[in-house]
Design an enzyme around this catalytic site. Sequence first.
Site, PDB file in Angstrom:
ATOM      1  N   PRO A   1     -19.080  -6.564 -10.813  1.00 56.12           N
ATOM      2  CA  PRO A   1     -17.993  -6.373 -11.773  1.00 56.12           C
ATOM      3  C   PRO A   1     -17.497  -4.924 -11.812  1.00 56.12           C
ATOM      4  O   PRO A   1     -18.234  -3.985 -11.493  1.00 56.12           O
ATOM      5  CB  PRO A   1     -18.633  -6.760 -13.119  1.00 56.12           C
ATOM      6  CG  PRO A   1     -19.785  -7.643 -12.753  1.00 56.12           C
ATOM      7  CD  PRO A   1     -20.286  -7.116 -11.445  1.00 56.12           C
ATOM      8  N   SER A   2     -16.236  -4.769 -12.215  1.00 56.18           N
ATOM      9  CA  SER A   2     -15.610  -3.457 -12.417  1.00 56.18           C
ATOM     10  C   SER A   2     -15.575  -2.617 -11.153  1.00 56.18           C
ATOM     11  O   SER A   2     -15.521  -1.383 -11.224  1.00 56.18           O
ATOM     12  CB  SER A   2     -16.321  -2.692 -13.543  1.00 56.18           C
ATOM     13  OG  SER A   2     -16.346  -3.442 -14.743  1.00 56.18           O
ATOM     14  N   ARG A   3     -15.625  -3.263 -10.009  1.00 56.53           N
ATOM     15  CA  ARG A   3     -15.607  -2.580  -8.715  1.00 56.53           C
ATOM     16  C   ARG A   3     -16.818  -1.666  -8.506  1.00 56.53           C
ATOM     17  O   ARG A   3     -16.797  -0.786  -7.647  1.00 56.53           O
ATOM     18  CB  ARG A   3     -14.310  -1.783  -8.527  1.00 56.53           C
ATOM     19  CG  ARG A   3     -13.052  -2.654  -8.464  1.00 56.53           C
ATOM     20  CD  ARG A   3     -13.108  -3.569  -7.237  1.00 56.53           C
ATOM     21  NE  ARG A   3     -11.886  -4.327  -7.043  1.00 56.53           N
ATOM     22  CZ  ARG A   3     -11.690  -5.592  -7.462  1.00 56.53           C
ATOM     23  NH1 ARG A   3     -12.654  -6.216  -8.130  1.00 56.53           N
ATOM     24  NH2 ARG A   3     -10.572  -6.211  -7.216  1.00 56.53           N
ATOM     25  N   LEU A   4     -17.870  -1.876  -9.274  1.00 57.99           N
ATOM     26  CA  LEU A   4     -19.111  -1.112  -9.083  1.00 57.99           C
ATOM     27  C   LEU A   4     -20.018  -1.905  -8.141  1.00 57.99           C
ATOM     28  O   LEU A   4     -21.115  -2.338  -8.502  1.00 57.99           O
ATOM     29  CB  LEU A   4     -19.786  -0.841 -10.433  1.00 57.99           C
ATOM     30  CG  LEU A   4     -18.950  -0.013 -11.410  1.00 57.99           C
ATOM     31  CD1 LEU A   4     -19.698   0.165 -12.728  1.00 57.99           C
ATOM     32  CD2 LEU A   4     -18.597   1.348 -10.807  1.00 57.99           C
TER      33      LEU A   4
ATOM     34  N   GLN B   1      -9.714  -9.681  -8.521  1.00 57.01           N
ATOM     35  CA  GLN B   1     -10.800 -10.633  -8.754  1.00 57.01           C
ATOM     36  C   GLN B   1     -12.064  -9.855  -9.067  1.00 57.01           C
ATOM     37  O   GLN B   1     -12.419  -8.916  -8.348  1.00 57.01           O
ATOM     38  CB  GLN B   1     -11.021 -11.522  -7.523  1.00 57.01           C
ATOM     39  CG  GLN B   1     -12.132 -12.545  -7.715  1.00 57.01           C
ATOM     40  CD  GLN B   1     -12.252 -13.484  -6.529  1.00 57.01           C
ATOM     41  OE1 GLN B   1     -11.297 -13.685  -5.781  1.00 57.01           O
ATOM     42  NE2 GLN B   1     -13.426 -14.052  -6.350  1.00 57.01           N
TER      43      GLN B   1
END
Length: 213
Positions: free
Chosen positions: A189-192, A10
């Site tokens: 977003p993007s695990r950042l 997610q």
Amino acid sequence: MSLNLADIRQDYSKKELSPEDCLPDAVAQFELWLNEAMTAQVHEPTAMNVATVGEDGRPTARIVLLKGVENGQLVFYSNYHSRKGQQLAANPFVSLTFFWPELERQVRIEGRVEQVAPEVSDAYFASRPYTSRLGAWASEQSSEISSKNVLISRAAMFGVKHPLSVPRPPHWGGYAVIPDRVEFWQGRPSRLHDRVVYLLQADASWQRVRLAP
């Protein structure tokens, strides 16, 4: 049927967080986020994972409900004789984790624990429903029992003993967590992800630092 857990993903994008966005005081920032979680009608916003460590060095965790934020401390209640209570007596430090997925947020709080004053525990205990007060007497928390009937019989026994007013058991009361490290996590977003940690300083002020996700 096997579960492919690796494919469960997610992306988070609802909010952002930076040290500059945060209030100077860590507990005030926590109260702000808690109020936002309650306003958003997050499921069980006061539910927190309470992790303790006993004399054997093994960590144990369980979900407990937060019952107050008072004078910079977080308060919850439990049986002092429970496994949790015994571990806190041996090692009075905890780690708390709140997870509010609807807001894509997590808060981690570490600190020392003290029992609250007896009159504080008395006041909260008196506010509980009658059956919950009986349950505090009936349940010898964390001890082995032969069947559910043991609990039912003990609850009935204490109901006869205390038909109207139920005093607080001496083995049941509150704990106050005095934080010295508080981390706020906002999914991105993007695990950042955004992570801001507060570290308590010698002068009782808080230092705010951004952490890599």
